[in-house]
Motif scaffolding. Sequence first.
Motif, PDB file in Angstrom:
ATOM      1  N   ILE A 345      -9.166  42.942  35.770  1.00  8.70           N
ATOM      2  CA  ILE A 345      -8.938  43.985  34.773  1.00  8.70           C
ATOM      3  C   ILE A 345     -10.259  44.693  34.504  1.00  8.70           C
ATOM      4  O   ILE A 345     -11.233  44.079  34.060  1.00  8.70           O
ATOM      5  N   THR A 346     -10.293  45.995  34.757  1.00  7.72           N
ATOM      6  CA  THR A 346     -11.481  46.794  34.486  1.00  7.72           C
ATOM      7  C   THR A 346     -11.636  47.008  32.983  1.00  7.72           C
ATOM      8  O   THR A 346     -10.651  47.179  32.264  1.00  7.72           O
ATOM      9  N   ILE A 347     -12.866  46.987  32.513  1.00  4.07           N
ATOM     10  CA  ILE A 347     -13.146  47.287  31.106  1.00  4.07           C
ATOM     11  C   ILE A 347     -13.101  48.803  30.930  1.00  4.07           C
ATOM     12  O   ILE A 347     -13.814  49.535  31.609  1.00  4.07           O
ATOM     13  N   GLY A 348     -12.261  49.262  30.007  1.00  6.67           N
ATOM     14  CA  GLY A 348     -12.138  50.689  29.757  1.00  6.67           C
ATOM     15  C   GLY A 348     -12.839  51.090  28.475  1.00  6.67           C
ATOM     16  O   GLY A 348     -13.672  50.346  27.940  1.00  6.67           O
ATOM     17  N   ASP A 349     -12.500  52.269  27.960  1.00  8.97           N
ATOM     18  CA  ASP A 349     -12.989  52.628  26.629  1.00  8.97           C
ATOM     19  C   ASP A 349     -12.157  51.857  25.602  1.00  8.97           C
ATOM     20  O   ASP A 349     -11.232  51.120  25.957  1.00  8.97           O
ATOM     21  N   GLN A 350     -12.482  52.008  24.341  1.00  6.92           N
ATOM     22  CA  GLN A 350     -11.826  51.179  23.338  1.00  6.92           C
ATOM     23  C   GLN A 350     -10.318  51.414  23.297  1.00  6.92           C
ATOM     24  O   GLN A 350      -9.535  50.477  23.130  1.00  6.92           O
ATOM     25  N   GLU A 351      -9.904  52.647  23.462  1.00  6.60           N
ATOM     26  CA  GLU A 351      -8.463  52.949  23.454  1.00  6.60           C
ATOM     27  C   GLU A 351      -7.748  52.217  24.581  1.00  6.60           C
ATOM     28  O   GLU A 351      -6.685  51.619  24.382  1.00  6.60           O
ATOM     29  N   ALA A 352      -8.332  52.264  25.765  1.00  8.05           N
ATOM     30  CA  ALA A 352      -7.726  51.594  26.914  1.00  8.05           C
ATOM     31  C   ALA A 352      -7.731  50.078  26.741  1.00  8.05           C
ATOM     32  O   ALA A 352      -6.753  49.393  27.080  1.00  8.05           O
ATOM     33  N   ASN A 353      -8.818  49.536  26.206  1.00  2.21           N
ATOM     34  CA  ASN A 353      -8.901  48.089  26.000  1.00  2.21           C
ATOM     35  C   ASN A 353      -7.861  47.612  24.997  1.00  2.21           C
ATOM     36  O   ASN A 353      -7.217  46.571  25.197  1.00  2.21           O
ATOM     37  N   GLU A 354      -7.681  48.366  23.929  1.00  8.44           N
ATOM     38  CA  GLU A 354      -6.673  47.996  22.933  1.00  8.44           C
ATOM     39  C   GLU A 354      -5.270  48.080  23.518  1.00  8.44           C
ATOM     40  O   GLU A 354      -4.412  47.229  23.242  1.00  8.44           O
ATOM     41  N   ALA A 355      -5.022  49.098  24.337  1.00 13.86           N
ATOM     42  CA  ALA A 355      -3.714  49.229  24.983  1.00 13.86           C
ATOM     43  C   ALA A 355      -3.467  48.071  25.936  1.00 13.86           C
ATOM     44  O   ALA A 355      -2.341  47.561  26.041  1.00 13.86           O
ATOM     45  N   CYS A 356      -4.508  47.635  26.616  1.00 11.05           N
ATOM     46  CA  CYS A 356      -4.398  46.497  27.535  1.00 11.05           C
ATOM     47  C   CYS A 356      -4.020  45.227  26.780  1.00 11.05           C
ATOM     48  O   CYS A 356      -3.102  44.497  27.186  1.00 11.05           O
ATOM     49  N   VAL A 357      -4.707  44.963  25.700  1.00 13.42           N
ATOM     50  CA  VAL A 357      -4.419  43.763  24.906  1.00 13.42           C
ATOM     51  C   VAL A 357      -3.002  43.821  24.339  1.00 13.42           C
ATOM     52  O   VAL A 357      -2.262  42.823  24.345  1.00 13.42           O
ATOM     53  N   LYS A 358      -2.611  44.975  23.860  1.00 12.77           N
ATOM     54  CA  LYS A 358      -1.256  45.152  23.315  1.00 12.77           C
ATOM     55  C   LYS A 358      -0.212  44.849  24.382  1.00 12.77           C
ATOM     56  O   LYS A 358       0.800  44.188  24.122  1.00 12.77           O
ATOM     57  N   ALA A 359      -0.450  45.319  25.612  1.00 15.55           N
ATOM     58  CA  ALA A 359       0.497  45.092  26.712  1.00 15.55           C
ATOM     59  C   ALA A 359       0.594  43.603  27.054  1.00 15.55           C
ATOM     60  O   ALA A 359       1.694  43.078  27.265  1.00 15.55           O
ATOM     61  N   ILE A 360      -0.543  42.918  27.091  1.00 12.12           N
ATOM     62  CA  ILE A 360      -0.530  41.482  27.389  1.00 12.12           C
ATOM     63  C   ILE A 360       0.227  40.723  26.307  1.00 12.12           C
ATOM     64  O   ILE A 360       1.028  39.823  26.588  1.00 12.12           O
ATOM     65  N   ARG A 361      -0.029  41.084  25.075  1.00  8.47           N
ATOM     66  CA  ARG A 361       0.684  40.429  23.964  1.00  8.47           C
ATOM     67  C   ARG A 361       2.185  40.620  24.085  1.00  8.47           C
ATOM     68  O   ARG A 361       2.972  39.682  23.863  1.00  8.47           O
ATOM     69  N   LYS A 362       2.606  41.824  24.440  1.00 12.61           N
ATOM     70  CA  LYS A 362       4.035  42.098  24.589  1.00 12.61           C
ATOM     71  C   LYS A 362       4.630  41.266  25.713  1.00 12.61           C
ATOM     72  O   LYS A 362       5.722  40.691  25.574  1.00 12.61           O
ATOM     73  N   ILE A 363       3.916  41.192  26.840  1.00  8.92           N
ATOM     74  CA  ILE A 363       4.407  40.413  27.980  1.00  8.92           C
ATOM     75  C   ILE A 363       4.527  38.937  27.625  1.00  8.92           C
ATOM     76  O   ILE A 363       5.445  38.241  28.053  1.00  8.92           O
ATOM     77  N   MET A 364       3.589  38.459  26.797  1.00  3.08           N
ATOM     78  CA  MET A 364       3.579  37.038  26.412  1.00  3.08           C
ATOM     79  C   MET A 364       4.419  36.762  25.175  1.00  3.08           C
ATOM     80  O   MET A 364       4.489  35.612  24.700  1.00  3.08           O
ATOM     81  N   ASN A 365       5.041  37.811  24.598  1.00  7.01           N
ATOM     82  CA  ASN A 365       5.884  37.675  23.403  1.00  7.01           C
ATOM     83  C   ASN A 365       5.118  37.079  22.228  1.00  7.01           C
ATOM     84  O   ASN A 365       5.591  36.164  21.540  1.00  7.01           O
ATOM     85  N   ILE A 366       3.867  37.599  22.019  1.00  3.04           N
ATOM     86  CA  ILE A 366       3.099  37.129  20.869  1.00  3.04           C
ATOM     87  C   ILE A 366       2.578  38.326  20.075  1.00  3.04           C
ATOM     88  O   ILE A 366       2.608  39.458  20.528  1.00  3.04           O
TER      89      ILE A 366
END
Length: 366
Positions: A345-366
Motif C-alpha cells: 500500500i503506497t502512502i498517499g496524502d492525508q485524504e487518501a490515507n484516511e480513505a484507505c483506512v476507512k476501506a479496510i475497516r469496512k472490509i473487516m466489518n469494524i
Amino acid sequence: MKKTIESIFKAHLEPKEVYKGGKNIPPSDKKIYKLSSNENPLGASPKAVAAMKAALEHIDIYPDQTDIRLREALVKDFNGKLSAEQFLCGNSGSEIIDILLRAFINEGDEVIYSNPCFLPYSVFSRWYGAKTIDIPLLAPHYDLDVEGILNAITERTKIIFLTSPNNPTGTYIPKSVLDDFLERVPKNILIVFDEVYRHFADAEDYVTALPYVLAGHNVLGLNSFSKTYGLAGQRIGYAYTTPTIANYIRLIQKPFLLPLTSIEAAIGALNDSEFIEKTVQTVLDGRKYLAQAFDTIGIQYWPSQANFFIIDPPLPEMEFTDRMMEEGIMVRPVSQFGAPGKVRITIGDQEANEACVKAIRKIMNI
C-alpha cells in the motif's frame, strides 16, 4: 534440414516470467485513490513542470547529445562530493539496470538478488543469459542474508543486487551490516545498491551508497526521479559509482540518450528543494498515521523506511485487492515480487490515507 528463423533465436530468451508494472486508474464515476505504484502523493515538482513546458517550444530539434548538463546538476545536488564523470543517466532506473547488465553480463554469468525484491533484477538478467540466484531475505523481518549471499558467490558471479529501502518490504540494510558485507565480498563483483526510496529513510543507521563509492568500493547507487520528484511519467533515473566503472558503462550508452523534456524536468526538480521537503514530510506524516491505524485495526505490517507499507491482508491477496478497488482504493498484490499473500500500500496524502483506512475497516466489518 530446413531452417527457420526460430533456429537463430537465443535459447535463454524462451518465454519466462515477465515484469508487469502497476495498473493505471480505470475510468470511473467515483473517486479512486491510486495507492499501488508508489508515486508521489503531491504530484510533480512545479519547477519540473515549468521547465518541461518551456522545453516544448524546442521539441522539433534533437536534445543534448549527452547527459552532461544533468550530471552537472547532480554534482551540485550531491554538494560536490562526486564528479560529473561518476554519474550515469538513463530513461528510468530500470533502463540503467538494463545498461549495466549489458555491460557486465555474458551468457552463463551469475547474478545474485534477494526476494522479495524488484522483479527486473532477475527478469532483465535472464535477457542476457545470466544464471539468477535468489538468496531470500530472512523471515520474519526481511533481513539481508549476508552469509547466504557470500556462500552463493562463485567464479561466475558478476553482480549482486542490494536494495535499501527495499521494494516491496520497506525494510532497509543497517550500516553495520553493509560495512561487514562490503569488507567480505570479492573485489571483482559489482554491487548494485538500489536506493530509489532513500529520501524517505530516517533510521539513524540508514546509509546510502555514497560513502562506499567515495571509499572506492565497487558499488553503484541506483536512483530515480519517479518517487520523490514526481516524474514517474518522464521515465528518468540516474546512478553514481566510481569513475572507472562509470566510464566503462558509458561506452555503451547511446547518443541523444534522454528526451529534451526529461532533461529539463530533472534539472528543474533538483532545484525544487521546497517540493522535495514537502514530499518527504507528507510521506513521513502519512507513514506514522497509517502505522498507528494498522496497529489499532489489527493489520499485520512491516515497519517501513519507504513511501509504502507491505501488509498481511485480512483476506487472500487478490480478494483483498478487489474489495479495496470496490471501495475506490488501488493497492498492489506482490506475489510477483516474491512475497506471496502480501499486499503493498503506497502512502498517499492525508485524504487518501484516511480513505484507505476507512476501506479496510469496512472490509473487516469494524
